[in-house]
Structure formats: structure tokens, C-alpha cells
Write a protein that holds these residues in place. Structure first.
Motif, mmCIF file in Angstrom:
data_model
loop_
_atom_site.group_PDB
_atom_site.id
_atom_site.type_symbol
_atom_site.label_atom_id
_atom_site.label_comp_id
_atom_site.label_asym_id
_atom_site.label_seq_id
_atom_site.Cartn_x
_atom_site.Cartn_y
_atom_site.Cartn_z
ATOM 1 N N VAL A 13 0.843 -1.204 0.000
ATOM 2 C CA VAL A 13 0.000 0.000 0.000
ATOM 3 C C VAL A 13 0.877 1.254 0.000
ATOM 4 C CG1 VAL A 13 -1.662 1.336 1.366
ATOM 5 C CG2 VAL A 13 -2.006 -1.115 1.025
ATOM 6 N N LEU A 14 1.928 1.261 0.807
ATOM 7 C CA LEU A 14 2.842 2.410 0.819
ATOM 8 C C LEU A 14 3.549 2.578 -0.524
ATOM 9 C CD1 LEU A 14 4.380 2.162 4.389
ATOM 10 C CD2 LEU A 14 2.944 3.997 3.498
ATOM 11 N N LEU A 15 3.928 1.477 -1.148
ATOM 12 C CA LEU A 15 4.535 1.531 -2.473
ATOM 13 C C LEU A 15 3.558 2.141 -3.476
ATOM 14 C CD1 LEU A 15 6.833 0.753 -4.467
ATOM 15 C CD2 LEU A 15 5.648 -1.430 -4.737
ATOM 16 N N THR A 16 2.309 1.720 -3.410
ATOM 17 C CA THR A 16 1.274 2.259 -4.296
ATOM 18 C C THR A 16 1.088 3.753 -4.065
ATOM 19 O OG1 THR A 16 0.163 0.114 -4.307
ATOM 20 C CG2 THR A 16 -1.134 2.017 -5.014
ATOM 21 N N LEU A 17 1.055 4.165 -2.803
ATOM 22 C CA LEU A 17 0.929 5.593 -2.502
ATOM 23 C C LEU A 17 2.118 6.388 -3.038
ATOM 24 C CD1 LEU A 17 -0.487 5.478 1.133
ATOM 25 C CD2 LEU A 17 -1.676 6.249 -0.928
ATOM 26 N N PHE A 39 9.517 9.468 1.010
ATOM 27 C CA PHE A 39 9.088 8.920 2.296
ATOM 28 C C PHE A 39 8.284 7.640 2.101
ATOM 29 C CE2 PHE A 39 5.740 8.419 5.447
ATOM 30 C CZ PHE A 39 6.498 8.232 6.586
ATOM 31 N N PHE A 40 7.273 7.680 1.220
ATOM 32 C CA PHE A 40 6.442 6.495 0.992
ATOM 33 C C PHE A 40 7.267 5.320 0.473
ATOM 34 C CE2 PHE A 40 2.433 9.225 0.422
ATOM 35 C CZ PHE A 40 1.998 8.951 1.707
ATOM 36 N N LEU A 41 8.165 5.587 -0.455
ATOM 37 C CA LEU A 41 8.962 4.501 -1.025
ATOM 38 C C LEU A 41 9.953 3.924 -0.017
ATOM 39 C CD1 LEU A 41 9.586 5.848 -4.638
ATOM 40 C CD2 LEU A 41 7.855 4.208 -3.853
ATOM 41 N N LEU A 42 10.584 4.784 0.780
ATOM 42 C CA LEU A 42 11.502 4.282 1.816
ATOM 43 C C LEU A 42 10.753 3.524 2.905
ATOM 44 C CD1 LEU A 42 13.979 7.275 2.123
ATOM 45 C CD2 LEU A 42 14.454 4.987 1.221
ATOM 46 N N ALA A 43 9.590 4.027 3.304
ATOM 47 C CA ALA A 43 8.784 3.320 4.306
ATOM 48 C C ALA A 43 8.327 1.971 3.762
ATOM 49 C CB ALA A 43 7.593 4.171 4.716
ATOM 50 N N GLY A 46 11.320 -0.363 3.829
ATOM 51 C CA GLY A 46 11.605 -0.785 5.208
ATOM 52 C C GLY A 46 10.617 -1.817 5.713
ATOM 53 N N LEU A 47 9.335 -1.574 5.485
ATOM 54 C CA LEU A 47 8.325 -2.543 5.932
ATOM 55 C C LEU A 47 8.428 -3.860 5.166
ATOM 56 C CD1 LEU A 47 5.013 -0.595 6.655
ATOM 57 C CD2 LEU A 47 6.450 -1.847 8.249
ATOM 58 N N ALA A 48 8.728 -3.783 3.875
ATOM 59 C CA ALA A 48 8.891 -5.016 3.094
ATOM 60 C C ALA A 48 10.065 -5.833 3.612
ATOM 61 C CB ALA A 48 9.079 -4.674 1.615
ATOM 62 N N TRP A 49 11.160 -5.144 3.943
ATOM 63 C CA TRP A 49 12.326 -5.840 4.490
ATOM 64 C C TRP A 49 11.987 -6.478 5.836
ATOM 65 C CZ3 TRP A 49 17.087 -3.348 7.079
ATOM 66 C CH2 TRP A 49 18.101 -4.293 7.233
ATOM 67 N N CYS A 50 11.267 -5.754 6.670
ATOM 68 C CA CYS A 50 10.861 -6.304 7.966
ATOM 69 C C CYS A 50 9.904 -7.484 7.790
ATOM 70 C CB CYS A 50 10.218 -5.224 8.832
ATOM 71 S SG CYS A 50 11.392 -4.027 9.487
ATOM 72 N N ALA A 51 8.971 -7.382 6.838
ATOM 73 C CA ALA A 51 8.046 -8.489 6.589
ATOM 74 C C ALA A 51 8.815 -9.732 6.134
ATOM 75 C CB ALA A 51 7.012 -8.088 5.541
ATOM 76 N N TRP A 52 9.763 -9.533 5.224
ATOM 77 C CA TRP A 52 10.586 -10.650 4.758
ATOM 78 C C TRP A 52 11.393 -11.248 5.910
ATOM 79 C CZ3 TRP A 52 10.841 -13.946 0.994
ATOM 80 C CH2 TRP A 52 11.994 -14.683 0.794
ATOM 81 N N SER A 53 11.930 -10.389 6.761
ATOM 82 C CA SER A 53 12.730 -10.854 7.899
ATOM 83 C C SER A 53 11.861 -11.609 8.904
ATOM 84 C CB SER A 53 13.423 -9.673 8.575
ATOM 85 O OG SER A 53 14.341 -9.088 7.688
#
Length: 117
Positions: A13-17, A39-43, A46-53
Motif C-alpha cells: 500500500v505504501l509503495l502504491t501511494l 518517504f512512501f517509497l523508503l517506508a 523498510g516494511l517489506a524488508w521487515c516483513a521478509w525478515s
């Protein structure tokens, strides 16, 4: 796994925004548009990396994800008076599901096994 999947959806969703913000970039507000997009792309990253982790059972990812969910709960509270309850209730529900999932004893046990390895 449910919490990691929901965090991945939040990242999407953040990527889409971010992409939508970039598509609506105008010269009159170039600086604001670029910083908002960044900001949206970095967030999202970060969340994608955390989800993968989390999916790979890395315990360090739990802290940043819980912090992001607490911020999301604050956003849900701020959006409570903006044109209906669908957005704030959706934000709050997802945030609470992720927090409960990450603090569940079974999740804690699995993540603590990562610390012992």
C-alpha cells in the motif's frame, strides 16, 4: 506468518501511494511531492524488508514492525473524523492484528529460538 503477510500488504500500500504521488507530481509543489514520494517509497522498502525478515524468523524485525503499527494506530485515531469510519477502522484493525500476532506466545517462542541459534 499472518503478521508478516499483513506487514507485506502494508508495504505494498505504501509503495502504491508512493507511485501515485510520483504520478501526480507538479512543478508548483515539486519539493513536497518528491519528499513525500521518497518517504512512501523508503517506508515501503523498510516494511517489506521487515516483513521478509519476519517470514525468515529474524527477531530483530519485531521492534520496527511494532513501532510502525503504533504509528498506524495513531493515524487511525487522527482519521476518525475524516469522512467515515472505514479508513480508521481498517487501519486500527490491521495494526491490532499485527501487534497481537507479534506478541502472541507462539510467535515469541519461535523468535526466541532465532536468538539462541
Amino acid at each position: 506468518m499472518v503478521a508478516a503477510s499483513l506487514v507485506a500488504v502494508e508495504a505494498f500500500v505504501l509503495l502504491t501511494l508512493g507511485v501515485l504521488e510520483l504520478a501526480n507530481l507538479r512543478v508548483i509543489r515539486l519539493t513536497m511531492g518528491l519528499t513525500t514520494t521518497a518517504f512512501f517509497l523508503l517506508a515501503a522498502a523498510g516494511l517489506a524488508w521487515c516483513a521478509w525478515s519476519l517470514w525468515k524468523v529474524r527477531r530483530w524485525a519485531r521492534g520496527p514492525v511494532v513501532m510502525a503499527q503504533l504509528i498506524q494506530l495513531g493515524l487511525a485515531w487522527n482519521f476518525r473524523d475524516v469522512g467515515g469510519l472505514v479508513l480508521p477502522l481498517s487501519l486500527a484493525l490491521v495494526a491490532l492484528l499485527v501487534i497481537v500476532g507479534l506478541l502472541h506466545p507462539a510467535t515469541t517462542e519461535v523468535l526466541e529460538e532465532d536468538a539462541r541459534l
